[in-house]
Design a protein around this motif. Structure first.
Motif, PDB file in Angstrom:
ATOM      1  N   SER A 215       0.763  -1.243   0.187  1.00  0.00           N
ATOM      2  CA  SER A 215      -0.049   0.055  -0.194  1.00  0.00           C
ATOM      3  C   SER A 215       0.763   1.217  -0.008  1.00  0.00           C
ATOM      4  O   SER A 215       1.021   2.002   0.970  1.00  0.00           O
ATOM      5  N   ARG A 220      -4.522   2.414  -2.283  1.00  0.00           N
ATOM      6  CA  ARG A 220      -4.162   1.157  -2.070  1.00  0.00           C
ATOM      7  C   ARG A 220      -4.632   0.814  -0.752  1.00  0.00           C
ATOM      8  O   ARG A 220      -3.786   1.811   0.086  1.00  0.00           O
ATOM      9  N   ARG A 221      -5.116  -0.162  -0.245  1.00  0.00           N
ATOM     10  CA  ARG A 221      -5.242  -0.599   1.150  1.00  0.00           C
ATOM     11  C   ARG A 221      -5.188  -2.051   1.393  1.00  0.00           C
ATOM     12  O   ARG A 221      -6.168  -2.684   0.750  1.00  0.00           O
ATOM     13  N   GLU A 222      -4.302  -2.361   2.223  1.00  0.00           N
ATOM     14  CA  GLU A 222      -4.232  -3.815   2.544  1.00  0.00           C
ATOM     15  C   GLU A 222      -4.693  -3.998   4.034  1.00  0.00           C
ATOM     16  O   GLU A 222      -5.318  -5.239   4.258  1.00  0.00           O
ATOM     17  N   ASP A 248      -2.716   2.483   3.957  1.00  0.00           N
ATOM     18  CA  ASP A 248      -3.189   1.725   5.111  1.00  0.00           C
ATOM     19  C   ASP A 248      -3.322   2.654   6.480  1.00  0.00           C
ATOM     20  O   ASP A 248      -4.335   2.650   7.150  1.00  0.00           O
TER      21      ASP A 248
END
Length: 319
Positions: A215, A220-222, A248
């Motif tokens: 991320s 983007r996010r995990e 994140d």
């Protein structure tokens, strides 16, 4: 004369032990204010984006940058290494493998300093190129006996597990669900391009160490907020970089639920300036964004090896 090293040259010279040593040294120098690093800058066009990371390691007489372009046709990486004292070009590297190995090494280094010493089971999200270096680094710092992997594409996942089992002599197995990856794992790593969280905090056991390596932009996010709320400490490679692009962390930072002063830099943990894991029950987190000094530290060592072994092509620059 300056050297040009191809991907093939880099593959001949670069080992994970070298990458781990180089990245740790870079973080030590950064923590001691003996290095400087400029967070990633991006120039965007509809078709292509140029990404630029810059830094310097004065103790190694090194200054330089990594530039790469991303396009539907692929991603292309180059590292330019200069002599800090004279400004002369030392070497240029094709840097796809170099970047993959140093990214893996950063998470391996964080695992060395933050995971429980008895960690033996790893869960990995992602089965792409970056995940290869990531898993190799984990196996280099902990005596893994089993690795569970989940990815979107079943065929790629199966091939990845077979390939990495043979390479590392570790039982690497595919998992059908995210929950299967997380439950019972001592180390959980995310190496994906996910836009939404990959797993629930409820599946994490006390004492787990997390590496989040995918991320590095707002889209983007995990990891979700439920996971972040359970993590202490939250370690980053650079606070300045994390505040710009850690997908994140940014939602919680913007809401005031996480404060910048609560973030701990990896170099400070290594140097003993900030605590890492303090109990066996803590869930520790490393958020990896990537730094120029990591690339440059690896590049300096590769240049020396290349000159000693006669690898690379001389360029009409540098003298």
């Amino acid at each position: 004369m300056a050297l040009f090293l191809t991907e093939k040259d880099v593959a001949q010279l670069l080992t994970m032990s070298l990458a781990l040593e180089a990245v740790e040294a870079a973080h030590r120098q950064l923590s001691a204010s003996d290095a400087c690093d400029v967070p990633r800058q991006r120039t965007r066009l509809p078709q292509t984006t140029l990404h630029l990371l810059q830094g310097a390691l004065p103790q190694l007489d090194a200054i330089g940058y990594k530039a790469y372009t991303s396009n539907r046709s692929g991603v292309r990486f180059l590292v330019h290494l200069f002599q800090a004292s004279t400004g002369r070009l030392r070497a240029v590297f094709e840097a796809d493998r170099l970047g993959m190995m140093r990214t893996g090494a950063a998470s391996g280094l964080a695992t060395r300093w933050l995971a429980r010493p008895d960690a033996q089971v790893a869960g990995v999200f992602g089965a792409g190129w970056q995940a290869e270096g990531h898993l190799e680094a984990l196996a280099a710092v902990r005596p893994l006996r089993r690795v569970k992997v989940h990815a979107r594409h079943a065929e790629r996942l199966a091939a990845f597990c077979t390939r990495m089992s043979e390479r590392l002599a570790v039982d690497v197995v595919p998992c059908a669900s995210p929950e299967e990856v997380v439950r019972g794992s001592d180390i959980v790593s995310t190496v994906t391009t996910a836009a939404s969280p990959l797993f629930s905090a409820d599946w994490l056991a006390p004492g787990t160490h997390l590496n989040a390596a995918g991320s590095n932009s707002l889209i983007r996010r995990e990891l979700g907020e439920d996971v972040l709320k359970r993590c202490s400490p939250i370690v980053v490679d650079s606070v300045e970089t994390a505040l710009r692009e850690a997908g994140d962390l940014l939602p919680m930072l913007e809401k005031g639920r996480l404060q910048p002063r609560g973030l701990v830099e990896l170099g400070d943990v290594i140097c003993g300036r900030r605590p890492g894991r303090t109990t066996d029950e803590e869930i520790t987190l490393f958020e990896s964004q990537g730094m120029a000094v990591q690339d440059l530290a690896v590049a300096v060592r590769l240049e020396a090896l290349a000159r000693a072994s006669g690898l690379g092509v001389e360029l009409p620059y540098g003298d």
